[in-house]
Design an enzyme around this catalytic site. Structure first.
Site, PDB file in Angstrom:
ATOM      1  N   LEU A 186       0.881  -1.150   0.000  1.00 11.60           N
ATOM      2  CA  LEU A 186       0.000   0.000   0.000  1.00 11.60           C
ATOM      3  C   LEU A 186       0.927   1.211   0.000  1.00 11.60           C
ATOM      4  O   LEU A 186       1.875   1.255   0.790  1.00 11.60           O
ATOM      5  CB  LEU A 186      -0.889   0.032   1.251  1.00 11.60           C
ATOM      6  CG  LEU A 186      -2.027  -0.988   1.339  1.00 11.60           C
ATOM      7  CD1 LEU A 186      -2.777  -0.808   2.657  1.00 11.60           C
ATOM      8  CD2 LEU A 186      -2.987  -0.861   0.171  1.00 11.60           C
ATOM      9  N   ASP A 187       0.664   2.192  -0.870  1.00  8.68           N
ATOM     10  CA  ASP A 187       1.583   3.325  -0.905  1.00  8.68           C
ATOM     11  C   ASP A 187       1.489   4.130   0.390  1.00  8.68           C
ATOM     12  O   ASP A 187       0.581   3.947   1.194  1.00  8.68           O
ATOM     13  CB  ASP A 187       1.348   4.196  -2.149  1.00  8.68           C
ATOM     14  CG  ASP A 187       0.010   4.899  -2.153  1.00  8.68           C
ATOM     15  OD1 ASP A 187      -0.287   5.616  -1.178  1.00  8.68           O
ATOM     16  OD2 ASP A 187      -0.741   4.740  -3.124  1.00  8.68           O
ATOM     17  N   MET A 188       2.440   5.021   0.583  1.00  5.08           N
ATOM     18  CA  MET A 188       2.600   5.706   1.863  1.00  5.08           C
ATOM     19  C   MET A 188       1.344   6.460   2.291  1.00  5.08           C
ATOM     20  O   MET A 188       1.029   6.539   3.476  1.00  5.08           O
ATOM     21  CB  MET A 188       3.795   6.660   1.797  1.00  5.08           C
ATOM     22  CG  MET A 188       4.173   7.260   3.136  1.00  5.08           C
ATOM     23  SD  MET A 188       5.752   8.134   3.111  1.00  5.08           S
ATOM     24  CE  MET A 188       5.318   9.553   2.102  1.00  5.08           C
TER      25      MET A 188
END
Length: 228
Positions: A102-104
């Site tokens: 999951l991106d930041m």
């Protein structure tokens, strides 16, 4: 620290009593040195044990963890820019790695494990495991934009497969996809000019995030692992 005979027994070589016999007969080495003293203590995380010149090691228990990832955390275990990592949130002795990413700036359901086979099955495109996201937008989304997302959009030379999209409110939708392209949901929204405010993954397969609090985690039970 752990007694050497218990370590050998836990590795499945033999019983503790038989391990004592092996130690006394000089058939056990610790870090390359023959050890005959009964009651020897070793560090099971650092020391290397050989029995009859064959390395033995503990069988690592397979674990499966669901984390409610907060924004601001990266999902890589080898973070080179000193940003907060999801590994910092897992307060267990076992070493696990995230299944996918999951991106930041995305929050929600992230699975972590030390079971490589399980991770590969979950991520392999042929298994078409659905992932469900709740998207909050900065302005109302039209029916036309929703239809475009449902049919597939160009996210930079790649046309996404049809997605399941459901309106929740004027500025909130649910999207289900079985693909895993980099930043796919964000890029899909960009492709239809829908300005994204918040992105949260709430389900993987039939495994739901539920009421797990942000930044907290729990272990999956065997039924959840088998049914995902």
């Amino acid at each position: 620290m752990i007694r050497l005979n218990k370590y050998i027994a836990t590795c499945g070589v033999c019983s503790r009593r038989s391990a004592d016999e092996l130690i006394a007969s000089g058939k056990v080495k610790v870090n390359g040195i023959v050890t005959k003293e009964l009651g020897t203590q070793i560090d099971d995380k650092k020391d290397i044990v050989y029995v009859n010149n064959k390395k033995v090691s503990l069988k690592e228990e397979k674990v499966y963890i669901m984390l409610n990832k907060p924004k601001g955390y990266v999902t890589t275990n080898n973070e080179q820019f000193l940003r907060p990592s999801t590994k910092d949130l897992i307060k267990e002795r076992v070493r696990v790695f995230p299944i996918g990413r999951l991106d930041m700036n995305t929050e929600g359901l992230l699975l972590l494990t030390n079971d490589g086979n399980f991770a590969n099955k979950l991520m392999h495109p042929s298994n078409k495991i659905e992932k469900t996201y709740i998207i909050t937008l900065r302005k109302s989304i039209t029916d036309e934009q929703i239809k475009m997302l449902q049919n597939g959009v160009d996210i930079g030379g790649y046309i996404t497969k049809p997605a399941k999209v459901k309106r929740i409110s004027k500025i909130e939708i649910e999207i289900k996809i079985s693909e895993g392209k980099n930043r796919q949901i964000r890029r899909m929204c960009e492709a239809v000019d829908a300005e994204l405010k918040n992105l949260k993954r709430v389900q993987v397969g039939n495994l739901e995030l539920g009421d797990l609090k942000l930044g907290k985690y729990r272990f999956l039970n065997i039924d959840e692992v088998n049914n995902i």
